[in-house]
Design an enzyme around this catalytic site. Structure first.
Site, mmCIF file in Angstrom:
data_model
loop_
_atom_site.group_PDB
_atom_site.id
_atom_site.type_symbol
_atom_site.label_atom_id
_atom_site.label_comp_id
_atom_site.label_asym_id
_atom_site.label_seq_id
_atom_site.Cartn_x
_atom_site.Cartn_y
_atom_site.Cartn_z
ATOM 1 N N ASP A 332 46.135 31.761 33.131
ATOM 2 C CA ASP A 332 46.847 32.261 31.964
ATOM 3 C C ASP A 332 47.693 33.447 32.409
ATOM 4 O OD1 ASP A 332 47.555 32.620 29.289
ATOM 5 O OD2 ASP A 332 45.911 34.017 28.952
ATOM 6 N N ASP A 637 42.490 29.132 25.638
ATOM 7 C CA ASP A 637 42.160 28.736 27.008
ATOM 8 C C ASP A 637 40.825 28.000 27.106
ATOM 9 O OD1 ASP A 637 44.447 30.122 28.032
ATOM 10 O OD2 ASP A 637 43.341 31.994 27.826
#
Length: 906
Positions: A332, A637
């Site tokens: 990320d 995520d």
């Protein structure tokens, strides 16, 4: 009339229609009694977190292994043939292994509990016209919630009243900048993530306040739907589990083949059935390294402890080794690669543009600075300080600041430049304000100074320019004509396309107080571009991963150009590479052809991706044969974290969903900890490979010896309990010492091992065979010499064979050193655990001989001194042969080994 719930696309309904559907009121909310009824009907506002394994299940899983099953069978067979000591010994092996694994996983659970945030949050609500504060889990559809700066949103809701509300949605979308909200009804085809009249559970209020009608709780929230996606994502079996399972199957086949050969030959020779069965058990015990599960578990546990010292909490033992095999890290952006804080990046004035950074509270310029923009700079800093609602207490030093991150960044800029915000605010008293709104896209404030009035304004470049008539050019002013406007807009577009957030600044000085609409005929000063900057240590960490042959791929929900800009800054992609794939471009997984899969595998930056797309990208890499690590901190995520071979969550700012889903949690949120953890993982695999080769070569030598003695010296054949003693003591402790050794210092300068490579490759089996034959020859030599110089007593010969094999296996540990190292100075001789293991093993052998009971249990006798000398000298044969090979052929390698080590490194 019944309540409508759940409500689909609440952002597209008019407020009146929504209130009617939920049977609520935007002034008084629902009554307390009605709230109780709805809570019983719709449940509590708690999403389904992943269920923790019970202690019983955790304990049971420690026994769920093919190796353990075989050990159980061996224990039962020993009981059947009335060998209780042997059965108890095998059972102790099983129990010790299970206890180590259980307590290490329990420790990880305790660490996670310590990291877990206090999950009891509260919400301010209006029920029956009265304000109160309740635990957020008691929220129910139709509740009227009051939100203020600093609040964490506890349920999905439609905004019905607003005052400059800004919300940080990075945990859901990955977008760094806060989102300005509105009350306007939106079209039904609006993407939920772009619904500006909604707030979502798990996001946080940065600025302003609002009243919200709750439209979704628990699983009927955006967060709940992502949590459901996590639940549907099946966890991936770790590569180590798969490799140990394959090794176990090979060992089983070796055991069956050798036992079968011996049994058939025994039947042909018409040996007694009992003798055939007992010898077959001895072969089974010899073939199987009982110490393998213990040594593997301890080596992983040791690595787990080392990683904990480096701020990485490992929740599952096998994830330690898996991380060492990772060859691609999908990461990320927001908060993982970047600071998750907004800073000024570019100052753009009419006559000058400056790239800036703030280092330890001091403003630094990248490149030469032209002094003619000093007037513009001072005006811009003043405007940024005055047209600002953020807390300035210590904000110029980056401390105790609160409010809009962009406004905090402006205060930090002022302080770093030496223009303290409090001085400006003290000199100019605010007497009026026009708050930022999604319609005007401008914020303006009116201030009264000592002799005049000062108007400060900031906002979108296009909208603010429409309010400007003049332009500041150093100490002078000029008219802002059409070409000047086009030039400014063109530069603003270029800055935005590079991933920066751009705001324009303007002012007006008047001796008389302006009217209510004072945002007119302003003087343009300049633009400021903002960026969530990379973490200071991230570039070196990514460089270390690249040196180790690990590919880094960014997958974020942020703007494509912002993602690409950060990727270039941290070294994920080359400066000339402008390739980025937006989530809107990706086809559905079912429609992915080979061309699209290749395109995904060759791209290093993905932007505007949804949680589902992150999950699918992980799947593409896994199906292409990669060992995938996924890092992240947000709810968005979590599905990919679970799907990846190793999920790595951020412990400090990671959401609870992400931390519960991941297999590793970083306590310091540093990507550097990942590269250190990868190094530990590689080191652990290298150690596992070494001790597996050591154990299997020792056990294979036992098979050869039992088989040969069974044919040619039946009376002196090794007994099952003697073999078990060797497997538990002289095998396990040296192997354990190898498992705790330090890895090669160049381990992160080599590419990752082939994920398809077994723990013991076909070449390694050749090395194992050579080692086993050398140890077998040493035992046969001792028996031959014993018959000549000591006598033909089968008990003495058995003891000599036992002692020779025990000693040769202990000395064999030194054969695990590197090919180019000296005999005395190498990584094995420098390993203190090896010397401790050898001393312990020789001590245990001495203890066994000291006591009559232990000698009787192992069928040992007091033997002549000459027999001890023969056993000792013969046992040195494998070590001498290997060291001679190293001495004479240092530049060559034993077949199946690398040039650096006899044991082929990862």
């Amino acid at each position: 009339m019944d309540i409508e719930y759940p409500i689909e696309a609440a952002y597209s309904l008019k407020v009146e229609s929504l209130l009617n559907a939920l049977l609520t009121n935007q002034q008084n909310g629902i009554s307390g009694a009605e709230a109780g009824i709805r809570s019983k009907r719709f449940g509590l506002n708690i999403y389904k977190s992943q269920k923790q394994k019970s202690l019983w299940r955790m304990a049971f899983e420690q026994f769920n292994s093919p190796i353990v099953y075989l050990l159980f069978l061996a224990s039962l067979a020993s009981l059947y043939f009335k060998n209780p000591v042997e059965a108890i010994a095998i059972f102790i092996v099983i129990l010790v292994n299970a206890m180590i694994g259980f307590f290490m996983e329990l420790q990880a659970r305790s660490s996670m509990r310590a990291l877990r945030e206090m999950d009891v949050s509260y919400s301010r609500i209006i029920r029956g016209g009265k304000k109160s504060e309740i635990p957020s889990e008691q929220l129910t559809p139709g509740d009227l919630v009051v939100l203020e700066a600093g609040d964490v949103v506890s349920g999905d809701g439609r905004i019905v009243h607003i005052n400059g509300l800004q919300v940080d949605e990075s945990s859901l979308t990955g977008e760094s900048f806060p989102v300005f909200k509105t009350v306007e009804t939106l079209n039904a085809d609006t993407e939920p993530s772009a619904a500006l009249n909604m707030v979502y559970k798990g996001t946080s209020v940065i600025n302003g306040n609002a009243k919200v009608i709750i439209t979704g709780i628990a699983e009927n929230t955006a967060l709940g739907k992502i949590s459901e996606l996590v639940g549907r994502s099946a966890p991936t079996k770790t590569p180590l589990d798969i490799k140990i399972s394959k090794l176990t199957k090979k060992l089983i086949w070796i055991t069956l083949i050798m036992t079968g050969i011996f049994a058939i030959s025994g039947i042909i020779e018409r040996k007694p059935w009992l003798q055939i069965l007992e010898t077959s058990i001895a072969l089974a015990v010899a073939a199987f390294p009982e110490g393998l599960p213990i040594v593997a578990t301890v080596a992983l546990a040791y690595g787990m402890l080392l990683m904990a010292r480096k701020n990485a909490i490992v929740k599952k033992l096998s994830s330690v080794e898996t991380l060492g095999g990772v060859n691609v890290i999908l990461t990320d952006k927001t908060g993982t690669l970047t600071e998750n804080k907004i800073f000024v990046e570019v100052l753009s004035f009419p006559e000058e543009e400056l790239n800036v950074s703030i280092n330890k509270g001091i403003l630094e310029y990248k490149g030469a600075r032209v002094e003619r923009s000093q007037e513009n700079f001072e005006l811009l800093v003043r405007i940024g300080s005055l047209c600002n609602d953020a807390s300035f207490e210590g904000a110029d030093k980056g401390k105790k600041s609160s409010g809009d991150p962009i406004e905090i960044a402006l205060l930090i800029l002022a302080g770093a430049a030496g223009f303290h915000a409090e001085n400006n605010i003290g000199e100019f008293k605010r007497i009026s304000e026009m708050p930022f709104s999604s319609e005007t896209k401008i914020m303006g404030t009116l201030h009264k100074g000592k002799t005049n009035f000062f108007v400060s304004a900031k906002g979108s470049v296009e909208d603010l320019l429409s309010k400007c008539k003049k332009i500041q050019l150093g100490s002078a002013q000029g008219n802002l004509d059409g070409s000047g406007r086009e030039k400014i807009l063109s530069r603003a577009e270029a800055l935005s396309s590079s991933g920066l957030r751009v705001l324009a600044f303007a002012y007006l000085i008047s001796t008389e107080r302006p009217g209510d609409n004072y945002l007119q005929e302003l003087i343009y000063v300049g633009m400021v571009s903002f960026l969530d900057p990379p973490r200071t240590d991230i570039k070196d960490a990514i460089s270390a991963c690249h040196s180790a042959g690990i590919r880094i791929v960014m997958i974020t929900g942020d703007h494509p150009m912002t993602a690409l800009n950060i990727a270039k800054k941290v070294g994920i992609t080359a400066l000339e590479d402008n390739k980025v794939i937006a989530g809107s471009e990706l086809p559905e997984m079912e429609l992915l052809g080979d061309e699209w899969k290749e395109r995904i595998l060759s791209t290093t930056v993905f932007a505007r991706t949804t949680p589902k797309q992150k999950l699918e990208i992980v799947d593409v890499y896994q199906k292409a044969g990669y060992i995938v690590a996924m890092t992240g901190d947000g709810v968005n995520d979590a599905p990919a974290l679970k799907k990846a071979d190793v999920g790595i969550a951020m412990g400090l700012r990671g959401t609870q969903v992400a931390k519960e889903t991941a297999s590793i949690v970083l306590k310091d949120d540093s990507f550097t900890s990942i590269s250190q953890a990868v190094a530990h993982g590689r080191e652990i695999f290298q150690n596992i490979q070494r001790f597996v080769i050591y154990l299997v070569s020792c056990n294979l030598s036992e098979i050869f010896i039992v088989t040969l003695l069974g044919f040619f010296a039946q009376g002196s054949m090794l007994f099952p309990l003697q073999i078990l003693f060797l497997n538990m003591v002289t095998d396990v402790f040296p192997a354990l010492a190898l498992g705790l050794g330090k890895g090669d210092s160049t381990i992160m300068q080599r590419p990752p091992r082939d994920p398809r490579m077994d723990i013991v490759s076909s070449r390694n089996w050749m090395v194992i065979l050579i080692y086993a034959l050398m140890m077998t020859c040493s035992v046969l030599l001792s028996i031959f010499l014993c018959r000549i110089y000591v006598g033909s007593d089968v008990r003495v010969i058995n003891n000599v064979a036992f002692l020779t094999l025990a000693s040769s296996q202990l000395f064999h540990v030194f054969n695990m050193s590197s090919l180019h190292s000296g005999m005395l100075g190498n990584e094995v001789t420098k390993n203190k655990f090896v010397w401790i293991a050898l001393l312990l093993c020789f001590f245990l052998i001495a203890v066994v001989y000291l006591f009559q009971q232990s000698r009787d249990a192992l069928n040992l006798d007091i033997i002549p001194f000459q027999a001890w000398v023969l056993a000792g000298l013969s046992s040195m044969l494998p070590l001498v042969l290997v060291q001679l090979y190293k001495l004479v052929f240092k530049k060559r390698s034993i077949p199946g080994c690398s040039k650096k080590t006899l044991v082929r490194p990862a």
